[in-house]
Motif scaffolding. Sequence first.
Motif, PDB file in Angstrom:
ATOM      1  N   ASP A  31     -92.062  -8.079  16.962  1.00  0.00           N
ATOM      2  CA  ASP A  31     -92.749  -8.012  18.034  1.00  0.00           C
ATOM      3  C   ASP A  31     -94.048  -7.290  17.940  1.00  0.00           C
ATOM      4  OD1 ASP A  31     -90.797  -9.245  19.931  1.00  0.00           O
ATOM      5  OD2 ASP A  31     -89.542  -7.567  19.056  1.00  0.00           O
ATOM      6  N   HIS A  88     -93.713 -12.829  17.084  1.00  0.00           N
ATOM      7  CA  HIS A  88     -93.974 -12.989  18.588  1.00  0.00           C
ATOM      8  C   HIS A  88     -95.142 -12.264  19.111  1.00  0.00           C
ATOM      9  CE1 HIS A  88     -92.309 -11.896  22.735  1.00  0.00           C
ATOM     10  NE2 HIS A  88     -93.173 -12.903  22.956  1.00  0.00           N
ATOM     11  N   MET A 122     -97.620 -10.566  21.113  1.00  0.00           N
ATOM     12  CA  MET A 122     -97.792 -10.329  22.759  1.00  0.00           C
ATOM     13  C   MET A 122     -99.166  -9.720  22.716  1.00  0.00           C
ATOM     14  SD  MET A 122     -93.931  -8.933  23.530  1.00  0.00           S
ATOM     15  CE  MET A 122     -93.446  -9.030  21.973  1.00  0.00           C
ATOM     16  N   ASP A 158     -85.359 -14.382  24.385  1.00  0.00           N
ATOM     17  CA  ASP A 158     -85.645 -13.137  23.780  1.00  0.00           C
ATOM     18  C   ASP A 158     -85.484 -11.871  25.096  1.00  0.00           C
ATOM     19  OD1 ASP A 158     -86.881 -10.636  22.796  1.00  0.00           O
ATOM     20  OD2 ASP A 158     -88.709 -11.778  22.184  1.00  0.00           O
ATOM     21  N   VAL A 213     -82.940 -13.774  20.178  1.00  0.00           N
ATOM     22  CA  VAL A 213     -83.601 -12.624  19.522  1.00  0.00           C
ATOM     23  C   VAL A 213     -82.898 -11.607  20.085  1.00  0.00           C
ATOM     24  CG1 VAL A 213     -85.517 -11.245  19.596  1.00  0.00           C
ATOM     25  CG2 VAL A 213     -85.817 -13.802  19.712  1.00  0.00           C
TER      26      VAL A 213
HETATM   27 ZN    ZN Z   1     -89.966 -10.660  20.953  1.00  0.00          ZN
END
Ligand code: ZN
Length: 219
Positions: A35, A66, A68, A175, A195
Motif C-alpha cells: 500500500d 496499490h 494511493m 481491499d 487483500v
Molecule cells: Zn491496498
Amino acid sequence: MPPKFAPSILTADFTRLGEQIREAEAAGVDWIHLDIMDGNFVPNITFGPLLVQAVRQVTKLTLDVHLMIAQPERYLADFAQAGANWLTVHVETCPHLHSTVQQIKELGCKAGVTLNPATPLSTLEEILPEVDLILVMSVNPGFGGQKYIPGSTAKIARLRAMLDAIGSPAELEVDGGINATTITEVVKAGASVLVIGSAIFNTKAAIAENVRQLRERAG
Ligand code: ZN
Ligand code: DX5
C-alpha cells in the motif's frame, strides 16, 4: 478456483518485515500487497519504491502494488523497476486513465484500476476491456484495520456481472476490512483476489494460523 490471498504488509511488524513475509509465503499466500500512500490523495504516508525493492529481495511471490498517490503516472517506472508485478491506480487520480493503463503495460506490468467506496462502477465502463484487474475498495483508503463497508458486497456482485457480460478474465480484487466474518460474503459475491491486512498480520495469532482459518472460511 479458490480466491487468491494477497496479504497487505501495512499491519506487519516492520522491525522484522522480511521474516513476516517469509512466514506468509510459507503459509501459502499467493501475492504480497503493498500500500503506497502519499499524504495527499490519502491522509496517511507509508513507503515508496525502495521498500518494494527490499521486499522483492525476500520473496518470489507476485508483488501487487496499490498506488494511493496523486499523479501516479510520475512514479510508474520507479515501481516497475523496483520489482512490482501489478500496478493499480485509482480512477480518482487519473484524468487520462486510458493512457496511464497503457503506460503500465508498456513497463511490462499488469494493469489494475481501483475505485473508492463512493465512486460508481459506471466510471469503469470504457476501461474495463483494457485492464487486468479491478480493485474494489471496501473501506476508505488510508488505514489498515477499518470496518468493511456493507454496501461493498452488492458492488462486487455487480462488477462480477459486468466482467462476465464482456467475458473478461480480469481479476476482481477486494481491499479493506476482510476478516473471518466478512470473507465468506466477499468470495460469494465474486471476488478472485482478497487483500487482507490486519486479519493476517496481527499479534493475536501466528500468520500461518490466521491464513488457515481464513482459507477455511473462504471455502
Ligand atoms: Zn491496498
Ligand atoms: C487501505 C489499504 C488496505 C489495508 C487493508 O487503504 O489499501 O490494503 O491495508 O487492511 P485491512 O485488511 O486491515 O483492512
